[in-house]
Motif scaffolding. Structure first.
Motif, mmCIF file in Angstrom:
data_model
loop_
_atom_site.group_PDB
_atom_site.id
_atom_site.type_symbol
_atom_site.label_atom_id
_atom_site.label_comp_id
_atom_site.label_asym_id
_atom_site.label_seq_id
_atom_site.Cartn_x
_atom_site.Cartn_y
_atom_site.Cartn_z
ATOM 1 N N ASP B 240 20.618 -3.082 48.600
ATOM 2 C CA ASP B 240 19.257 -2.564 48.796
ATOM 3 C C ASP B 240 18.266 -3.117 47.778
ATOM 4 O OD1 ASP B 240 19.736 -1.135 51.051
ATOM 5 O OD2 ASP B 240 20.311 0.692 50.001
ATOM 6 N N ASP B 241 18.746 -3.494 46.602
ATOM 7 C CA ASP B 241 17.847 -4.063 45.608
ATOM 8 C C ASP B 241 17.339 -5.430 46.071
ATOM 9 O OD1 ASP B 241 17.860 -1.996 43.886
ATOM 10 O OD2 ASP B 241 19.359 -2.823 42.509
ATOM 11 N N LEU B 242 18.251 -6.246 46.579
ATOM 12 C CA LEU B 242 17.886 -7.612 46.980
ATOM 13 C C LEU B 242 17.162 -7.648 48.321
ATOM 14 C CD1 LEU B 242 21.108 -9.605 45.992
ATOM 15 C CD2 LEU B 242 18.884 -9.781 44.912
ATOM 16 N N CYS B 243 17.519 -6.727 49.228
ATOM 17 C CA CYS B 243 16.964 -6.734 50.595
ATOM 18 C C CYS B 243 15.465 -6.495 50.566
ATOM 19 C CB CYS B 243 17.655 -5.665 51.432
ATOM 20 S SG CYS B 243 16.925 -5.441 53.070
ATOM 21 N N ILE B 244 14.710 -7.309 51.332
ATOM 22 C CA ILE B 244 13.272 -7.084 51.410
ATOM 23 C C ILE B 244 12.857 -6.761 52.842
ATOM 24 C CG2 ILE B 244 12.276 -8.267 49.401
ATOM 25 C CD1 ILE B 244 12.226 -10.741 51.313
ATOM 26 N N ASN B 245 13.832 -6.435 53.687
ATOM 27 C CA ASN B 245 13.555 -5.953 55.048
ATOM 28 C C ASN B 245 12.794 -6.984 55.888
ATOM 29 O OD1 ASN B 245 12.732 -3.573 52.856
ATOM 30 N ND2 ASN B 245 14.407 -3.044 54.215
ATOM 31 N N CYS B 246 13.195 -8.244 55.785
ATOM 32 C CA CYS B 246 12.482 -9.303 56.495
ATOM 33 C C CYS B 246 12.834 -9.334 57.970
ATOM 34 C CB CYS B 246 12.786 -10.667 55.871
ATOM 35 S SG CYS B 246 14.522 -11.145 55.992
ATOM 36 N N GLY B 247 14.032 -8.856 58.317
ATOM 37 C CA GLY B 247 14.405 -8.791 59.732
ATOM 38 C C GLY B 247 15.231 -9.954 60.253
ATOM 39 N N TRP B 248 15.613 -10.887 59.378
ATOM 40 C CA TRP B 248 16.455 -12.012 59.837
ATOM 41 C C TRP B 248 17.770 -11.495 60.424
ATOM 42 C CZ3 TRP B 248 16.103 -17.057 60.907
ATOM 43 C CH2 TRP B 248 14.999 -17.760 60.421
ATOM 44 N N CYS B 249 18.387 -10.518 59.761
ATOM 45 C CA CYS B 249 19.689 -10.010 60.221
ATOM 46 C C CYS B 249 19.559 -9.407 61.618
ATOM 47 C CB CYS B 249 20.268 -9.008 59.231
ATOM 48 S SG CYS B 249 19.168 -7.668 58.779
ATOM 49 N N GLN B 250 18.461 -8.667 61.818
ATOM 50 C CA GLN B 250 18.254 -8.027 63.124
ATOM 51 C C GLN B 250 18.066 -9.064 64.227
ATOM 52 O OE1 GLN B 250 15.577 -4.481 63.459
ATOM 53 N NE2 GLN B 250 14.449 -5.802 64.835
ATOM 54 N N GLU B 251 17.311 -10.120 63.925
ATOM 55 C CA GLU B 251 17.026 -11.140 64.941
ATOM 56 C C GLU B 251 18.260 -11.971 65.270
ATOM 57 O OE1 GLU B 251 14.409 -11.883 66.837
ATOM 58 O OE2 GLU B 251 13.350 -10.114 66.065
#
Lengths: 76, 353
Positions: B240-251
């Motif tokens: 969670d510290d590194l994640c910036i919620n960009c959405g690559w994983c979701q796409e």
């Protein structure tokens, strides 16, 4: 951070002059490699070495340092 | 008034104030900072300044991306609430204000549902921040294909062709220099049945037909396979510290196991005429939104900078780094948890442009 040059290291290739995004917006002809017609640009090659003119305009994006082949221009 | 103290450890910064009533501690982690400057914009006392992020990031300078004047800082924590990368935190008596209901916080999250996940690791590869780890245990190969293999050592001439041909490295010959007592070039030949996939290449390539082999899976097909033996187990982890919620994983997820909620909505506009292709924005973007397009055909004229806005978190770092003001990042919506304080509300709303 400050823009620094080392004229002893400079090849005079002028790649920093044409790569600098601020130079291009001040004097579009530098992008074509024709040399600036104004001293309003940040840097220019004069007598075969780089010289800073309007360094206060530098936004410190680091593009000149990325392109310089010999560590003659850098941010410190 | 109690003075603030500042501590700098390499590029990280800590500002603290201890009074009889409480201890406040503000911390900045440079490794997590994306250089968006939201902290500097939101600070009510102008204590924070964004440093020349382009130069720092592109030249690898050992320098913090922000600076803070500890004499101006009131340790309110507003910057930590606005920070989209969790690089900032304010702790009051050792408890982060992000864990306190009275403070607002950005509503953002990224989750991977392990029940749906097939552990293909596409997200792990795509994540621009290397925040995802997928741990998986694969089925045993020997249970997925069965068969029989036997080498007749009397017929075998120790040529080693089967060893060289075997795609699974299942056959080993113990090579030796022949002596008068033992005039052969191999002392033994062994088949590792855990590795063997019964492909029969050894049998077909043996020059003296010393190998007998049969594949049970070929004969009996799927009936020979216990579906439980083929199951892949695993688990996912998002830092969670590194994640910036960009959405690559979701796409990128082929089975829709990843869900990302972004805190900001907005628009990313690039003035292609102003752009001088210096690449500062491409280098600074934490979400791999920006890239230089390659023309498909020679002579084709393409945009100077390409944007893939579905991965944009509208942090605004690209706009801040652009030396010729060719990028405009608009935030139209900021999603945060409710707060009673009007000052906090106004500041959170001020992130919209």
């Amino acid at each position: 951070m400050e823009l620094k040059v080392n004229q002893d290291n400079c090849l005079g290739c002028g790649v920093c002059v044409v790569a600098c995004p601020v130079n291009v917006s001040i004097s579009p002809e530098v992008a074509g490699g024709h040399g600036s017609k104004t001293e309003e640009t940040i840097m220019m090659v004069e007598n075969g070495v780089i010289k800073l003119f309007s360094e206060d305009k530098c936004t410190k994006c680091g593009t000149c340092q990325v392109f310089c082949p010999v560590d003659a221009i850098w941010l410190e | 008034m109690v003075a603030n103290t500042k501590e700098v450890i390499e590029e990280d910064i800590c500002v603290s104030r201890s009074s009889a009533d409480e201890k406040r501690e503000w911390s900045y982690k440079d490794e997590l900072c994306v250089g968006c400057g939201i902290c500097a914009d939101i600070c009510p006392v102008d204590a924070i300044e964004l440093e020349p992020i382009g130069g720092i990031v592109r030249t690898g300078a050992k320098k913090s991306k922000i600076s803070i004047d500890e004499n101006k800082c009131v340790l309110c924590g507003m910057c930590s609430v606005g920070c989209p990368a969790d690089a900032l935190d304010l702790k009051i008596d050792n408890k982060s204000i992000k864990e306190m209901d009275s403070y607002p916080k950005l509503i953002k999250s990224a989750e991977i549902d392990d029940e749906t996940c097939v552990f293909c690791k596409a997200c792990e590869t795509a994540c621009p921040r290397e925040a995802i780890t997928i741990a998986r245990s694969l089925p045993e190969r020997s249970k997925l294909v069965t068969g029989e293999i036997e080498i007749d050592k009397e017929t075998c001439i120790d040529c080693g062709i089967c060893e060289e041909m075997c795609p699974a490295d299942a056959i080993t010959l113990s090579h030796q220099i022949p002596t008068s007592a033992d005039p052969s070039v191999s002392s033994d030949i062994v088949v590792d049945k855990d590795k063997c996939v019964y492909c029969l290449i050894c049998k077909k390539s043996c020059p003296v037909d010393a190998i007998k082999a049969a594949c049970r899976t070929c004969s009996y097909g799927e009936y020979d396979l216990n579906p439980e033996d083929a199951e892949i187990e695993g688990s996912s982890f998002i830092d969670d510290d590194l994640c910036i919620n960009c959405g690559w994983c979701q796409e990128i997820c082929p089975v829709d196991a990843a869900t990302v909620k972004k805190a900001f909505k907005g628009e990313l506009n690039i003035d292609q005429d102003k752009c001088t292709t210096c690449g500062a924005c491409v280098d600074i973007c934490p979400c791999d939104v920006l890239s230089f397009p390659k023309p498909a055909d020679s002579g084709q004229i393409v945009d100077k900078v390409f944007k893939d806005e579905k991965y944009c978190i509208y942090c605004g770092a690209c706009g801040k780094v652009c030396p010729v003001e060719a990028i405009d990042v608009k935030r139209t919506d900021v999603d945060y948890t409710p707060t009673k304080s009007n000052s906090w509300k106004n500041k959170m709303e001020s992130l919209k442009s």
